[in-house]
Each structure stands twice: as structure tokens, then as C-alpha cells.
Design a protein around this motif. Structure first.
Motif: not given
Length: 144
Positions: A108, A111-112, A136, A139, A142-143
Motif C-alpha cells: 500500500k 502504491a501511495k 490503481t 490498490n 491489496n483490497t
């Protein structure tokens, strides 16, 4: 140890031991007459009906052994081993199944950081679009 001794008492144990001795004799015979390069990449399985049975994994090796058969039989004759022919079989090893590729994902925080980097670039920049897309996708992964 007791279980091993019990296995030796089973009726098929003597037959297996005889086969193993025959295989060892065939292999030692093969190693005595074959050129080192061929002996290392092939093996003798048995001597049956005056035929020395050789197994290899490669067609080229089998062809070379077949080509050398007359001279190999001469060597056997000089050793007083009653073999009148050599049978060569190609036994291809089965291929192991390929391992599925492991999908690598970004953390995460990575990605940030990609998003922040994309924001510092011009909006229409191809690099900014690619970085935003990577972020994107990371993210989304990761969800799940």
C-alpha cells in the motif's frame, strides 16, 4: 530392524534380490566395455536371452551405442561373456509440471508513493499515466 528382517522373509524378497544381483552384473558388464562418456549417460538393465539391455534418455546416445555394437560385442567376447546382441531403448524422463508464476503485488505504501510521484508530473505525461495505473492496480490487488 525387526520389520526389515520380516520383509526379507516374504516370498518375493528372494526374487527381488536375484533381480538386483542380475542388474548389478549387467551394469558392471556395461561399465567394463562401454566408453566412459556413454557409460555415464546410459545404464544396463539386464542380460536376458544373451542380450544386454541398455537404457538411455537420449536418441543420440542410443544411436551411438548401436553404431558401436560390433566393437562392444567383440569386447564382451574377449571377456568370455556370452552376449550375442545389445538392445538399446530410449526412456524419456517425464517432465515436471511447471510451477505457476507468482503474481507480485506492490504494498500500500508503494502504491501511495507511485500516486504521489504521478501527481508531481504533468497530467498528460505518459509516465504519469503509467504510474497512476500501477498505483490503481496495486490498490485493487491489496483490497482483494
Amino acid at each position: 530392524m525387526h520389520q526389515f528382517n520380516a520383509l526379507n522373509q516374504l516370498p518375493f524378497a528372494a526374487e527381488l534380490q536375484q533381480r538386483q544381483k542380475a542388474n548389478n552384473i549387467a551394469q558392471k558388464t556395461w561399465e567394463a566395455i562401454a566408453p566412459d562418456n556413454l557409460a555415464n549417460i546410459s545404464k544396463a538393465v539386464t542380460i536376458k536371452n544373451n542380450q544386454l539391455h541398455i537404457v538411455t534418455q537420449h536418441n543420440a546416445v542410443a544411436s551411438k551405442i548401436k553404431f558401436l555394437t560390433p566393437s562392444l560385442l567383440n569386447k564382451l567376447e574377449k571377456l568370455d561373456i556370452e552376449v550375442t546382441g545389445i538392445q538399446v531403448k530410449v526412456q524419456v524422463k517425464s517432465v515436471e509440471p511447471t510451477k505457476p508464476k507468482v503474481q507480485k503485488t506492490l504494498s500500500k505504501s508503494a502504491a501511495k508513493n507511485l500516486n504521489e510521484l504521478a501527481d508531481t508530473l504533468e497530467e498528460d505525461s505518459p509516465l504519469a499515466k503509467i504510474l497512476a495505473k500501477l498505483a490503481t492496480n496495486a490498490n485493487r490487488d491489496n483490497t482483494n
